[in-house]
Design a protein around this motif. Structure first.
Motif, PDB file in Angstrom:
ATOM      1  N   GLY A   1      59.804 -40.136 -63.133  1.00 39.94           N
ATOM      2  CA  GLY A   1      60.783 -41.408 -63.950  1.00 39.94           C
ATOM      3  C   GLY A   1      61.855 -41.645 -64.322  1.00 39.94           C
ATOM      4  N   VAL A   2      62.891 -42.432 -64.072  1.00 38.46           N
ATOM      5  CA  VAL A   2      64.208 -42.342 -64.834  1.00 38.46           C
ATOM      6  C   VAL A   2      64.701 -43.572 -65.549  1.00 38.46           C
ATOM      7  N   VAL A   3      64.938 -43.586 -66.265  1.00 38.73           N
ATOM      8  CA  VAL A   3      65.951 -44.917 -66.794  1.00 38.73           C
ATOM      9  C   VAL A   3      67.440 -44.383 -67.711  1.00 38.73           C
ATOM     10  N   PHE A   4      68.269 -45.405 -66.844  1.00 35.72           N
ATOM     11  CA  PHE A   4      69.570 -44.806 -67.270  1.00 35.72           C
ATOM     12  C   PHE A   4      69.728 -45.787 -68.498  1.00 35.72           C
ATOM     13  N   GLN A   5      71.184 -45.458 -68.478  1.00 39.13           N
ATOM     14  CA  GLN A   5      71.914 -46.921 -69.624  1.00 39.13           C
ATOM     15  C   GLN A   5      71.732 -47.784 -69.420  1.00 39.13           C
ATOM     16  N   ASP A   6      72.606 -48.143 -67.628  1.00 32.50           N
ATOM     17  CA  ASP A   6      72.424 -49.628 -67.183  1.00 32.50           C
ATOM     18  C   ASP A   6      70.814 -49.956 -67.002  1.00 32.50           C
ATOM     19  N   ALA A   7      70.578 -51.334 -66.972  1.00 33.32           N
ATOM     20  CA  ALA A   7      68.766 -51.272 -66.573  1.00 33.32           C
ATOM     21  C   ALA A   7      68.779 -50.833 -65.151  1.00 33.32           C
ATOM     22  N   ARG A   8      69.434 -51.530 -64.097  1.00 40.39           N
ATOM     23  CA  ARG A   8      69.213 -51.303 -62.964  1.00 40.39           C
ATOM     24  C   ARG A   8      67.866 -51.719 -62.298  1.00 40.39           C
ATOM     25  N   LEU A   9      67.803 -53.001 -62.588  1.00 42.18           N
ATOM     26  CA  LEU A   9      67.020 -54.048 -62.247  1.00 42.18           C
ATOM     27  C   LEU A   9      67.409 -54.738 -60.948  1.00 42.18           C
TER      28      LEU A   9
END
Length: 362
Positions: free
Chosen positions: A79-87
């Protein structure tokens, strides 16, 4: 066990890093911008194929160049969470969370939707679209979506870097709470020391594509041979403490650690709670004799272990208090005037501490 050993050459930059870390737990990749933190995360996620190396999580091999093993990203269960949420902008918060759940492997264990919503405080946001969320709220939703995909490894690439101080302060407690609940390893990329103090079980210190050191925050913070930490203005020792009691009439809380006790400003935490504090080197003075009446609350006997040279006209003292170490940044003049030398008994005067970790249950 999380095992990472990677080698990859870019034009003008060579990544050659190897480390192991216990699982479950939070492993923080810490270092300045451009040191290779995000590259390591991309290689673990399968977004970059290194030229050589190996990545394994609890014996499950994700990548092994020598054996020609390179699982595609969708099979790595990261599971990856980046600086920008990318929702997904066209979906509500609830819809974004459900998307994560649809990606979970059938029968995989993990947190259910209700618990993720509760842990991340998303109850009042479920009907909103991403455009109506703050930066911190977006990151909480992105984290919830990643958790609901039931990952075997959670990867976070500087998730707080794009947030202002207020939004960062809003999100950190949720991450700290999640740290206590997760039963999977988490690889966390950051260049912020307060995030390391608050969240990390293991720290991997990186510079120029190489690992300088790894260990617990308590171990690394007390080392004076690591310029990336010791040369910082907020350098200092991290202590694992237990709340011993409170004196509300004095506005003080009493903390115990392996080298003694500290009196700190009153904290609303129950006796027996554990917390982590940073005692900054610039907030520790020393005396060669027990000082008379002072405004400083904490005067602790210590043995001077080492006097390390620092910036011009400064020195770093390493002070031993039982099983713990404190650092004190003093002037070169103070070293000469007090004739400070290893082996001396001193009194450490601790002016203040920085709380860096939410309390955990005893």
């Amino acid at each position: 066990m999380l095992e990472v050993a990677l080698r990859h050459a870019f034009p003008g930059f060579l990544l050659e890093a190897a480390f192991t870390a216990p699982t479950p737990g939070v492993t923080a990749l810490f270092g300045p911008s451009g040191c290779g933190k995000s590259t390591i995360l991309a290689a673990v996620a399968g977004l970059l194929r290194p030229q050589a190396g190996r990545v394994a999580v609890d014996g499950r091999v994700l990548f092994d160049a020598a054996r020609a093993i390179a699982l595609p990203p969708e099979r790595r269960r990261c599971g990856v969470v980046f600086q920008d949420a990318r929702l997904f902008p066209h979906l509500s918060v609830e819809g974004n969370l459900r998307y994560g759940l649809r990606r979970a492997p059938r029968g995989a264990a993990g947190l259910d939707t209700a618990e993720v919503v509760r842990l991340l405080g998303l109850e009042h946001l479920l009907r909103r679209r991403p455009v109506a969320l703050s930066g911190g709220e977006k990151q909480r939703v992105a984290l919830g979506r990643a958790l609901l995909s039931r990952p075997a490894l959670l990867l976070m690439d500087e998730p707080l870097a794009a947030l202002d101080a207020a939004r960062k302060a809003e999100l950190l407690p949720f991450l700290a709470r999640l740290r206590e609940r997760l039963s999977i390893p988490l690889l966390y990329v950051t260049h912020a020391l307060d995030e390391v103090d608050r969240l990390a079980d293991t720290v991997v210190l990186l510079q120029g594509g190489r690992v300088q050191a790894s260990g617990t925050p308590e171990e690394l913070s007390a080392r004076t041979d690591l310029p990336l930490l010791a040369a910082r203005r907020d350098a200092g020792a991290v202590l694992a403490c237990t709340v011993l009691g409170h004196a509300p009439e004095r506005g003080l809380t009493r903390l115990g650690f392996s080298g003694g006790e500290l009196l700190v400003p009153l904290e609303a935490v129950p006796p027996g709670a554990r917390l982590r504090v940073r005692v900054r080197a610039r907030d520790v003075s020393v005396a060669t004799e027990p000082p008379p009446a002072l405004s400083v609350q904490n005067v602790l006997p210590a043995v001077l272990e080492a006097v390390e040279p620092g910036p011009p006209h400064q020195a770093m003292l390493r002070l031993r208090l039982g099983a713990s170490v404190l650092l004190s940044r003093v002037t070169g003049d103070a070293v000469r005037r007090l004739q400070l030398a290893p082996g001396m008994t001193l009194w450490a005067l601790v002016k203040s501490v920085a709380f860096s970790h939410d309390p955990a249950p005893p």
